[in-house]
Write a protein that holds these residues in place. Structure first.
Motif, short mmCIF file in Angstrom:
data_model
loop_
_atom_site.label_atom_id
_atom_site.label_comp_id
_atom_site.label_asym_id
_atom_site.label_seq_id
_atom_site.Cartn_x
_atom_site.Cartn_y
_atom_site.Cartn_z
N LYS A 184 0.83 -1.21 0.00
CA LYS A 184 0.00 0.00 0.00
C LYS A 184 0.87 1.26 0.00
CE LYS A 184 -3.79 2.29 2.45
NZ LYS A 184 -4.76 2.20 3.56
N ALA A 185 1.94 1.24 0.78
CA ALA A 185 2.84 2.39 0.85
C ALA A 185 4.19 1.94 1.38
CB ALA A 185 2.25 3.47 1.76
N ALA A 186 5.21 2.70 1.04
CA ALA A 186 6.56 2.37 1.51
C ALA A 186 7.39 3.64 1.65
CB ALA A 186 7.24 1.40 0.55
N TYR A 187 8.42 3.53 2.46
CA TYR A 187 9.37 4.62 2.68
C TYR A 187 10.75 3.99 2.69
CZ TYR A 187 12.13 7.96 5.45
OH TYR A 187 13.12 8.81 5.90
N PHE A 188 11.70 4.58 1.96
CA PHE A 188 13.04 4.02 1.87
C PHE A 188 14.06 5.13 2.09
CE2 PHE A 188 16.15 0.96 0.87
CZ PHE A 188 15.52 -0.27 0.64
N GLU A 189 15.01 4.87 2.98
CA GLU A 189 16.14 5.78 3.18
C GLU A 189 17.36 5.15 2.53
OE1 GLU A 189 16.90 6.73 7.26
OE2 GLU A 189 14.91 7.57 7.60
N HIS A 190 17.93 5.85 1.54
CA HIS A 190 19.08 5.32 0.79
C HIS A 190 20.04 6.46 0.52
CE1 HIS A 190 21.51 3.23 -2.11
NE2 HIS A 190 21.10 3.99 -3.11
N MET A 191 21.28 6.30 0.98
CA MET A 191 22.32 7.30 0.78
C MET A 191 21.84 8.69 1.23
SD MET A 191 23.89 6.00 -2.89
CE MET A 191 25.32 7.09 -2.81
N ASP A 192 21.24 8.70 2.42
CA ASP A 192 20.77 9.94 3.06
C ASP A 192 19.65 10.64 2.30
OD1 ASP A 192 22.62 9.65 5.16
OD2 ASP A 192 24.20 10.59 3.96
N GLU A 193 18.98 9.93 1.42
CA GLU A 193 17.81 10.47 0.73
C GLU A 193 16.58 9.66 1.13
OE1 GLU A 193 17.71 12.00 -3.36
OE2 GLU A 193 19.75 11.21 -3.54
#
Length: 420
Positions: free
Chosen positions: A212-221
């Motif tokens: 339904k939804a997601a949040y990803f932190e990658h390389m400080d973004e």
């Protein structure tokens, strides 16, 4: 006188006790017969049948299964002919379960064959009174689950450590295919996800549903994604960020789930088979034989053929500007003229033609000239239409708040440590 009175009392007590014993004996003899509890499955009350359950064995056929359960081959032929528009008896897969409902008498004559291609879908072939077949689904309960993970080595490992369905890693990789390079994830990258789990009879896990939804932190973004239905008529949904921009680009970065790039686009490479220097106008992705090859964008198949150099290959025209080609397949899965969507399987990795090992050579054309796809500024997929953007932003706001309120495990530990 007193003696007579006592004797009379004893007689009365004795008679009363006998009467009670008779009443108790009568009560004990009143046995309550309960009806057997109904066991319902596939729309049938199984109490009314003798039930046989088994799985399709390698080499089993529909006819053989019914024949060994005392159904005459002439009837098997009638069943196959009269149900061919509803059920293809050739598509029985080894390892899949089936159930035969037989008459509940001494003859135990089969009356119904039920095939389960997966945990939810089933096909009923009924030949008790009239021959007919139909497909149905078991009732499924959908439960939403919230989860977090932190990368230590790989996304799939982080998923499994948290007890999530392994398919979640594939879905996340697909959603973020153009925004995050999953081959360059770093330790400490982390994610939150809200996704569906499906259950049959509230307890039997039937696989994951949609994210339904997601949040990803990658390389400080930070990268948000929200599933939103953009076309209710054709039931089409896609993933967009918090500002209604599409997360999908026009092309996927790679045509397979690959282990490594074995050779890049170059104007000068020593050919491992021909043993001479020549241009290599493609990108080689090494992968095990049989790995599915995907169309990197929507388009029409213009070639599905074989040559001595290319081996088995497929070529797709995506629009007036772009074309792609996929070489050295072990098997092709599409024909000329077919319309394919991004992510559709068009073939499988092999080593046909001039190839030293299993891989796919991915070639990319722009305006009729072969170019390196990694050097191209490829167009983004279309954003949400202006007329539904406001509705999208209203839809996303509470979901984003819910995502933001999901706490990472390490943050929980820090909070507990502060309290102590």
């Amino acid at each position: 006188m007193l003696r007579k009175l006592l004797l009379g009392t004893l007689v009365l007590l004795s008679l009363s006790a006998c009467k009670k014993e008779k009443e108790d004996a009568h009560v004990e003899k009143q046995v309550v017969i309960e009806k057997p509890k109904e066991v319902k499955e596939f729309g049938f009350n199984l109490n009314n049948f003798f039930v046989l359950r088994d799985t399709i064995k390698q080499g089993d056929s529909f006819g053989e299964i019914l024949a060994k359960n005392r159904i005459d081959y002439s009837l098997v032929y009638q069943i196959a002919e009269q149900t061919k528009d509803s059920f293809d008896i050739r598509k029985l897969q080894a390892g899949k379960p089936y159930t035969i409902l037989c008459s509940k008498d001494s003859l135990q004559i089969p009356q119904c064959f039920i095939y389960q291609p997966n945990k939810i879908d089933y096909v009923v072939v009924n030949f008790a009174d009239s021959i007919h077949a139909y497909s149905k689904k078991k009732p499924v309960k959908v439960v939403e689950r919230e989860a977090t993970g932190t990368i230590t080595s790989s996304l799939s490992e982080a998923i499994l450590e948290k007890g999530m369905d392994y398919q979640v890693s594939h879905e996340l990789a697909d959603i973020y295919a153009w925004t995050i390079d999953f081959f360059r994830l770093q330790a400490g990258d982390r994610f939150k996800v809200i996704y569906e789990e499906r259950y049959i009879d509230d307890t039997i896990y039937a696989g994951m549903g949609k994210i339904k939804a997601a949040y990803f932190e990658h390389m400080d973004e930070s990268f948000y994604s929200f599933r939103f239905k953009t076309d209710t008529i054709h039931d089409r949904s896609d993933y967009y960020d918090e500002e209604a921009n599409s997360l999908r680009r026009f092309f996927l970065k790679a045509p397979i789930n690959y282990s490594r790039i074995s050779s890049r686009f170059t104007k000068r490479r020593f050919h491992p088979v021909q043993k001479r220097w020549k241009a290599h106008l493609g990108t080689d992705y090494a992968a095990p034989r049989g790995t599915p090859i995907w169309a990197t964008a929507n388009g029409i198949v213009t070639k599905s053929s074989y040559t001595g150099g290319n081996g088995k290959y497929v070529k797709i025209r995506h629009n007036s500007v772009y074309e792609t080609q996929y070489l050295h397949m072990s098997r092709r899965a599409v024909k000329v003229g077919e319309y394919v969507k991004q992510g559709d399987i068009i073939g499988y990795v092999g080593s046909t033609g001039l190839a030293t090992g299993p891989h796919v050579c991915y070639r990319f054309w722009k305006n009729g000239r072969q170019v390196d796809p990694f050097s191209q500024d490829l167009p983004s997929a279309e954003p949400i239409k202006p007329e539904i953007k406001e509705r999208y932003l209203e839809f996303v706001q509470p979901v984003k708040t819910r995502l933001d309120n999901i706490i990472f495990e390490e943050e929980k530990e820090e909070y507990i440590a502060e309290l102590n």
